[in-house]
Design an enzyme around this catalytic site. Structure first.
Site, PDB file in Angstrom:
ATOM      1  N   ASN A 214       3.782  34.659  -3.151  1.00  0.00           N
ATOM      2  CA  ASN A 214       4.548  33.936  -2.128  1.00  0.00           C
ATOM      3  C   ASN A 214       6.051  33.867  -2.397  1.00  0.00           C
ATOM      4  OD1 ASN A 214       3.673  32.160  -4.263  1.00  0.00           O
ATOM      5  ND2 ASN A 214       4.413  30.441  -3.060  1.00  0.00           N
TER       6      ASN A 214
ATOM      7  N   GLY B 131      -0.331  30.159  -9.643  1.00  0.00           N
ATOM      8  CA  GLY B 131      -1.404  30.593  -8.751  1.00  0.00           C
ATOM      9  C   GLY B 131      -2.336  29.457  -8.410  1.00  0.00           C
TER      10      GLY B 131
ATOM     11  N   GLU C   2       1.487  26.570 -13.196  1.00  0.00           N
ATOM     12  CA  GLU C   2       2.164  26.024 -12.012  1.00  0.00           C
ATOM     13  C   GLU C   2       1.249  26.332 -10.847  1.00  0.00           C
ATOM     14  OE1 GLU C   2       3.564  25.165  -8.913  1.00  0.00           O
ATOM     15  OE2 GLU C   2       4.636  27.067  -8.949  1.00  0.00           O
ATOM     16  N   LEU C   3       0.553  25.288 -10.367  1.00  0.00           N
ATOM     17  CA  LEU C   3      -0.541  25.504  -9.418  1.00  0.00           C
ATOM     18  C   LEU C   3      -0.195  24.958  -8.035  1.00  0.00           C
ATOM     19  CD1 LEU C   3      -3.415  24.615 -11.920  1.00  0.00           C
ATOM     20  CD2 LEU C   3      -2.327  26.828 -11.503  1.00  0.00           C
TER      21      LEU C   3
ATOM     22  N   CYS D 197       3.591  26.110  -2.476  1.00  0.00           N
ATOM     23  CA  CYS D 197       2.764  25.024  -3.027  1.00  0.00           C
ATOM     24  C   CYS D 197       3.277  23.642  -2.674  1.00  0.00           C
ATOM     25  CB  CYS D 197       2.626  25.123  -4.535  1.00  0.00           C
ATOM     26  SG  CYS D 197       3.347  26.482  -5.346  1.00  0.00           S
TER      27      CYS D 197
ATOM     28  N   GLU E  61      -5.669  22.663   0.030  1.00  0.00           N
ATOM     29  CA  GLU E  61      -4.353  23.261   0.215  1.00  0.00           C
ATOM     30  C   GLU E  61      -4.426  24.292   1.337  1.00  0.00           C
ATOM     31  OE1 GLU E  61      -0.756  25.269  -2.394  1.00  0.00           O
ATOM     32  OE2 GLU E  61      -2.813  25.608  -3.036  1.00  0.00           O
TER      33      GLU E  61
END
Length: 476
Positions: free
Chosen positions: A155, A230, A250-251, A284, A378
């Site tokens: 992204n 991800g 980093e989610l 995110c 999400e």
């Protein structure tokens, strides 16, 4: 756009021949724009071996040399801004105005990494705080971990690569990169730029592939730190395979923005409309759940509807486009199914809700039930939901009632309320009088709960990509 080829870069060479080749299509036009060469398991092994062999060489470079290389990379990227922006737009379907911004942010990330390369400082600690330490003094130093594995998503395919390679190299580590399969062209172009900037050929290895490729890297003991951006499912798999390694995650999130009754409603609607649909919501921290005080719900809904309807949807390569498409039609089908589920459960469709190819119209839902996927999971698509509340404690409770905790926004003109809410929200960051979707690249960015472990931003990433070494002097 000319036909391009994404190739693995292993042990100082670009790999071709006798490997699987996959066509790369633009998700918007469906035109074949290039191809990627998939790394074999032998290629991955060679990359791991090369990264391990290079770690002492990279650690021996002076801070000045590493900073100089990163600054030159930033300069070259600024010079090639339009080329990189067009490439991302073509490969991802992200509007040109967003990709130009991403390239600018990537330049900043590289510059900040260069600056932090010169700030790898320690401290001296007197021993006489202890009865036994009257004749001792300790000095601490930051030293490289060795090998950093960088696994990046589609992204923000340039800036998130910069957020991993920049700090890792600034700290004196060698890097093995596995970019998202959907955005390998921009990753390959960026590796070429780093080499042009003077990065040692042994400092970086890149392999292209899917889950198996990532798993082979993650479980290898020659890797010291894994930096992954991800989804939650993949992150759990990484943690199971990684063993005794430092894992930075980093989610995702299902970000909440709260609009209180005393807020500037027009400004809140404008910012929610602008930041809820950039990159088709594939961020995110994209605005997803908007909790609005019930006294201003009608006004806010109408303002947001008008804002969203003014967005220009279409070809991501046109400069006026606000919303392009999702990464592929499979993603668009999933988002459409979630919209239809919410409406079936009682949500009111305010606008949008239609699909064309990989594109979903910017969609606003009113009052979807809590169990609908657009609220509790999400979305990662161009959908925002307006949910009324009566009391601020209710908005806080609903925001916190999530497995995620990345970032939140709050609109209010009461300073005491702002700080009370910010302290109560279970997230990594709170933006007051802004939406959840605001990030500056030098800030400590990251979440809690299923939103991750660790913080990004060059200074903070470097802390996790170095170890503290202590040297003790015993005085006579």
């Amino acid at each position: 756009m000319s036909f391009r080829r994404a190739r693995p870069y292993v042990n100082k060479e670009w790999l071709e021949g006798n490997r699987s080749v996959v066509s790369i299509k633009s998700p918007y036009s469906q035109e074949v724009i290039g191809e990627q060469i998939i790394a074999t398991s032998e290629d991955v092994e060679r990359a791991l071996s090369a990264a391990y062999e290079a770690k002492k060489t990279i650690a021996s470079l002076s801070s000045y040399e590493r900073a100089k290389i990163l600054k030159e990379a930033a300069r070259l990227l600024e010079k090639q801004k339009e080329k990189f922006a067009s490439l991302i737009s073509n490969e991802l379907g992200k509007p040109l105005k967003n990709t130009l911004d991403e390239v600018s942010r990537s330049v900043e990330t590289l510059e900040q990494s260069a600056e932090e390369a010169k700030r790898l400082i320690g401290e001296t600690i007197p021993g006489d705080a202890s009865e036994r330490g009257g004749k001792a003094i300790a000095s601490t130093f930051r030293v490289p971990v060795g090998v950093v594995a960088a696994i990046t998503p589609f992204n923000a395919p340039l800036n998130l690569v910069c957020h991993k390679i920049g700090p890792a190299f600034a700290a004196g580590n060698s890097v093995i990169l596995k970019p998202a399969p959907q955005t390998t062209l921009v990753a390959s172009e960026f590796i070429s730029l780093l080499l042009e900037a003077g990065m040692p050929e042994c400092a970086i290895n890149m392999v292209l592939g899917g889950v198996e490729t990532g798993q082979q890297i993650v479980k290898d003991d020659r890797v010291n730190v894994i930096s992954f951006t991800g989804g939650t499912v993949a992150s759990r798999n990484i943690c199971e395979l990684a063993g005794m390694k430092k894992v930075l995650l980093e989610l995702g999130g299902n970000a909440s923005t709260i609009v209180h009754e005393d807020a500037d409603i027009k400004k809140a609607a404008e910012l929610c409309g602008r930041t809820g649909f950039s990159n088709s919501g594939q961020s995110c921290i994209s605005v997803q759940r908007i909790y609005v005080h019930d006294t201003v719900v009608s006004e806010f809904t109408e303002l947001l509807k008008n804002e969203v309807k003014s967005l220009k949807v279409g070809d991501p390569l046109l400069p006026q486009t606000d919303v392009g498409c999702l990464v592929d039609e499979k993603a668009a089908n999933r988002v459409l199914a979630w919209i239809e589920e919410a409406v079936g459960l009682g949500a009111k469709l305010i606008c949008g809700g239609k699909k064309t190819g990989a594109s979903i119209e910017p969609t606003v839902l009113l009052n979807p039930p809590k169990q609908s996927k657009v609220v509790c999971q999400e979305v990662f698509g161009p959908v925002v939901s307006i949910i009324p509340y009566q009391d601020i404690e209710e908005a806080i409770e609903e925001t916190n009632d999530s497995s995620f905790g990345l970032q939140a926004g709050l609109f209010t003109n009461q300073m005491d309320l702002a700080y009370r809410v910010a302290e109560s929200l279970e997230v990594g960051g709170v933006v007051i009088n802004g939406t959840s979707n605001f990030r500056l690249d030098h800030w400590p960015y990251g979440g809690i709960k299923d939103s991750g472990v660790g913080r990004e931003g060059p200074r903070f990433a470097i802390e996790d990509m170095t170890e503290t070494k202590m040297i003790v002097l015993q005085l006579s």
